[in-house]
Write a protein that holds these residues in place. Structure first.
Motif, PDB file in Angstrom:
ATOM      1  N   SER A   1       0.819  -1.203   0.000  1.00 16.99           N
ATOM      2  CA  SER A   1       0.000   0.000   0.000  1.00 16.99           C
ATOM      3  C   SER A   1       0.857   1.259   0.000  1.00 16.99           C
ATOM      4  O   SER A   1       0.559   2.227  -0.716  1.00 16.99           O
ATOM      5  CB  SER A   1      -0.931  -0.012   1.219  1.00 16.99           C
ATOM      6  OG  SER A   1      -1.780   1.106   1.224  1.00 16.99           O
TER       7      SER A   1
ATOM      8  N   GLU B   1      -3.287   2.265  -1.943  1.00 17.61           N
ATOM      9  CA  GLU B   1      -4.204   1.332  -1.283  1.00 17.61           C
ATOM     10  C   GLU B   1      -5.081   0.571  -2.267  1.00 17.61           C
ATOM     11  O   GLU B   1      -5.599  -0.498  -1.937  1.00 17.61           O
ATOM     12  CB  GLU B   1      -5.062   2.055  -0.248  1.00 17.61           C
ATOM     13  CG  GLU B   1      -6.064   3.046  -0.795  1.00 17.61           C
ATOM     14  CD  GLU B   1      -6.971   3.603   0.290  1.00 17.61           C
ATOM     15  OE1 GLU B   1      -7.998   4.202  -0.065  1.00 17.61           O
ATOM     16  OE2 GLU B   1      -6.651   3.436   1.485  1.00 17.61           O
ATOM     17  N   ASP B   2      -5.266   1.075  -3.498  1.00 17.82           N
ATOM     18  CA  ASP B   2      -6.022   0.313  -4.486  1.00 17.82           C
ATOM     19  C   ASP B   2      -5.278  -0.941  -4.939  1.00 17.82           C
ATOM     20  O   ASP B   2      -5.885  -1.861  -5.497  1.00 17.82           O
ATOM     21  CB  ASP B   2      -6.337   1.177  -5.714  1.00 17.82           C
ATOM     22  CG  ASP B   2      -7.637   1.950  -5.574  1.00 17.82           C
ATOM     23  OD1 ASP B   2      -8.501   1.529  -4.774  1.00 17.82           O
ATOM     24  OD2 ASP B   2      -7.793   2.975  -6.258  1.00 17.82           O
TER      25      ASP B   2
ATOM     26  N   LYS C   1      -5.533  -1.282   8.884  1.00 19.71           N
ATOM     27  CA  LYS C   1      -6.357  -0.071   8.796  1.00 19.71           C
ATOM     28  C   LYS C   1      -5.569   1.065   8.149  1.00 19.71           C
ATOM     29  O   LYS C   1      -4.421   1.331   8.508  1.00 19.71           O
ATOM     30  CB  LYS C   1      -6.807   0.344  10.192  1.00 19.71           C
ATOM     31  CG  LYS C   1      -7.686   1.591  10.234  1.00 19.71           C
ATOM     32  CD  LYS C   1      -8.099   1.911  11.662  1.00 19.71           C
ATOM     33  CE  LYS C   1      -8.997   3.144  11.715  1.00 19.71           C
ATOM     34  NZ  LYS C   1      -9.416   3.454  13.113  1.00 19.71           N
TER      35      LYS C   1
ATOM     36  N   ASN D   1      -8.768  -0.655   1.293  1.00 16.74           N
ATOM     37  CA  ASN D   1     -10.121  -0.087   1.293  1.00 16.74           C
ATOM     38  C   ASN D   1     -11.203  -1.137   1.035  1.00 16.74           C
ATOM     39  O   ASN D   1     -12.372  -0.800   0.875  1.00 16.74           O
ATOM     40  CB  ASN D   1     -10.235   1.060   0.276  1.00 16.74           C
ATOM     41  CG  ASN D   1      -9.767   0.657  -1.111  1.00 16.74           C
ATOM     42  OD1 ASN D   1      -9.922  -0.490  -1.522  1.00 16.74           O
ATOM     43  ND2 ASN D   1      -9.184   1.610  -1.848  1.00 16.74           N
ATOM     44  N   GLU D   2     -10.790  -2.408   0.998  1.00 16.01           N
ATOM     45  CA  GLU D   2     -11.765  -3.485   0.782  1.00 16.01           C
ATOM     46  C   GLU D   2     -11.300  -4.742   1.487  1.00 16.01           C
ATOM     47  O   GLU D   2     -10.113  -5.078   1.488  1.00 16.01           O
ATOM     48  CB  GLU D   2     -11.940  -3.777  -0.715  1.00 16.01           C
ATOM     49  CG  GLU D   2     -12.945  -4.884  -1.006  1.00 16.01           C
ATOM     50  CD  GLU D   2     -13.094  -5.188  -2.498  1.00 16.01           C
ATOM     51  OE1 GLU D   2     -13.841  -6.125  -2.841  1.00 16.01           O
ATOM     52  OE2 GLU D   2     -12.460  -4.485  -3.319  1.00 16.01           O
TER      53      GLU D   2
ATOM     54  N   LYS E   1     -16.347  -1.223   8.396  1.00 18.76           N
ATOM     55  CA  LYS E   1     -16.633   0.217   8.329  1.00 18.76           C
ATOM     56  C   LYS E   1     -15.778   0.987   9.325  1.00 18.76           C
ATOM     57  O   LYS E   1     -15.257   2.071   9.016  1.00 18.76           O
ATOM     58  CB  LYS E   1     -18.118   0.464   8.574  1.00 18.76           C
ATOM     59  CG  LYS E   1     -19.025   0.018   7.438  1.00 18.76           C
ATOM     60  CD  LYS E   1     -20.489   0.307   7.765  1.00 18.76           C
ATOM     61  CE  LYS E   1     -21.407  -0.067   6.608  1.00 18.76           C
ATOM     62  NZ  LYS E   1     -22.840   0.178   6.937  1.00 18.76           N
TER      63      LYS E   1
ATOM     64  N   GLY F   1     -12.431   1.579   7.877  1.00 15.83           N
ATOM     65  CA  GLY F   1     -12.334   2.259   6.590  1.00 15.83           C
ATOM     66  C   GLY F   1     -12.349   1.345   5.379  1.00 15.83           C
ATOM     67  O   GLY F   1     -11.781   1.690   4.337  1.00 15.83           O
ATOM     68  N   MET F   2     -13.014   0.196   5.497  1.00 16.04           N
ATOM     69  CA  MET F   2     -13.048  -0.775   4.404  1.00 16.04           C
ATOM     70  C   MET F   2     -14.476  -1.070   3.969  1.00 16.04           C
ATOM     71  O   MET F   2     -15.393  -1.091   4.792  1.00 16.04           O
ATOM     72  CB  MET F   2     -12.416  -2.108   4.838  1.00 16.04           C
ATOM     73  CG  MET F   2     -11.041  -2.030   5.419  1.00 16.04           C
ATOM     74  SD  MET F   2     -10.570  -3.625   6.141  1.00 16.04           S
ATOM     75  CE  MET F   2      -9.267  -3.083   7.257  1.00 16.04           C
ATOM     76  N   THR F   3     -14.624  -1.361   2.693  1.00 19.55           N
ATOM     77  CA  THR F   3     -15.860  -1.944   2.183  1.00 19.55           C
ATOM     78  C   THR F   3     -15.791  -3.450   2.386  1.00 19.55           C
ATOM     79  O   THR F   3     -14.747  -4.068   2.139  1.00 19.55           O
ATOM     80  CB  THR F   3     -16.017  -1.637   0.681  1.00 19.55           C
ATOM     81  OG1 THR F   3     -16.094  -0.236   0.492  1.00 19.55           O
ATOM     82  CG2 THR F   3     -17.278  -2.300   0.114  1.00 19.55           C
TER      83      THR F   3
ATOM     84  N   ARG G   1     -11.123  -1.332 -10.500  1.00 22.72           N
ATOM     85  CA  ARG G   1      -9.990  -1.049  -9.612  1.00 22.72           C
ATOM     86  C   ARG G   1      -8.701  -0.955 -10.434  1.00 22.72           C
ATOM     87  O   ARG G   1      -7.881  -0.054 -10.212  1.00 22.72           O
ATOM     88  CB  ARG G   1      -9.871  -2.150  -8.542  1.00 22.72           C
ATOM     89  CG  ARG G   1      -8.713  -1.929  -7.559  1.00 22.72           C
ATOM     90  CD  ARG G   1      -8.682  -3.047  -6.515  1.00 22.72           C
ATOM     91  NE  ARG G   1      -9.766  -2.922  -5.557  1.00 22.72           N
ATOM     92  CZ  ARG G   1      -9.681  -2.301  -4.390  1.00 22.72           C
ATOM     93  NH1 ARG G   1      -8.534  -1.731  -4.027  1.00 22.72           N
ATOM     94  NH2 ARG G   1     -10.699  -2.247  -3.568  1.00 22.72           N
TER      95      ARG G   1
END
Length: 295
Positions: A106, A111-112, A144, A148-149, A196, A199-201, A225
């Motif tokens: 990351s 982060e993607d 964290k 993001n997922e 959540k 900070g993640m889906t 993505r």
């Protein structure tokens, strides 16, 4: 074309040299596991829109990611960190070290470029409901701000999976079972809440019947993505590996019975001893991952 590297084989952990050699050559050969037909897969930059690496130990391949990027390939890493006991994941990297890898990817690539997988969820006497709630919270906290997922799934018990689980349960003195509907809903509710908070889906892989109420259907091979990573649109059809799969169309270059991690719930390894022999006999200079079927 999108290339999956590979949901059947942990290529970054065990076969990274072979993969980089095949990028140098611009192609690899793959055998269809069902009919034995051999096909050539074009791995030139012109043919490949993006790469998706699947792993439980990125360490041996971490230094190669810069080379992959220098060659111009957009890529993302699907990194499974379960933190399960050794009876369930015999030789998988410890969760704390894997989380270090996630943070490193990351920091270097954004982060993607990395997705955390808590996959698959297995209820056992070693990993009861309470274990998953505490374990997920701990791992989520450790990554964290770096992902993001998070992708989850519940264990799918195929015939070979059941056989391997029952053998391991006998040898290591544990029990296992499939979760009830109420237990699934309780887990989903709490994992969604913790995702959540960090900070993640939360998404679910190949089990759309459990999606909804904030938990989305996963697209592990994710053209959107990869488009963000590439900085340009990558066009691909929504066409998964099987009927319930939400992925974009891709070509997987792995093979069954090749990963020696020893995960007893794995549907891609029927026979770990065979997987270990294939790993030991692997030739990184070959056109194919395994030119000859090892028995």
């Amino acid at each position: 074309m999108l290339i999956s590297v590979s949901y059947k084989t942990d290529i970054p952990a065990f076969y990274g040299e072979w993969f980089m050699n095949r990028l140098d050559a611009g192609y690899c050969l793959m055998r269809n596991p069902y009919n034995g037909k051999v096909t050539r897969v074009d791995l030139t930059r012109e043919a490949v829109d993006g790469l998706v690496f699947w792993t439980k130990n990125l360490g041996p391949f971490l230094s190669q990611l810069e080379d992959v990027r220098r060659r111009g390939f957009p890529f993302l890493v699907q990194y499974t960190i379960n933190g399960y006991p050794r009876a369930l994941e015999v030789s998988v990297l410890e969760a704390a070290k894997a989380a270090e890898h996630v943070r490193e990817v990351s920091r270097r690539f954004g982060e993607d470029a990395v997705v955390w997988r808590y996959d698959t969820i297995l209820l056992s006497s070693l990993t009861p409901l309470e274990f998953h709630l505490e374990n997920f919270a701990h791992i989520a906290e450790s990554v964290k701000g770096y992902v993001n997922e998070c992708v989850i799934s519940f264990a799918q018990i195929y015939r070979k999976t059941k056989r391997n689980l029952e053998r391991a349960a006998h040898d290591d003195d544990f029990t296992w079972r499939e979760p009830t509907s109420a237990e699934r809903q309780l887990l989903l509710k709490n994992l969604l809440r913790m995702s959540k908070q960090n900070g993640m889906t939360l998404t679910i892989c190949s089990q759309p019947e459990f999606a909804g109420d904030g938990c989305e259907e996963a697209r592990c091979i994710d053209a959107q993505r990869l488009s963000r990573i590439a900085g340009q649109t990558i066009s691909a059809k929504l066409k998964g590996m099987r009927e319930t799969c939400g992925c974009y169309q891709s070509k997987d270059i792995g093979d069954y019975d090749t990963c020696p991690h020893g995960c007893v719930y794995c549907y891609a390894v029927q026979n770990r001893e065979l997987a270990k022999r294939r790993y030991q006999q692997h030739d990184p200079t070959s056109e194919m991952l395994f030119p000859l079927r090892t028995v």
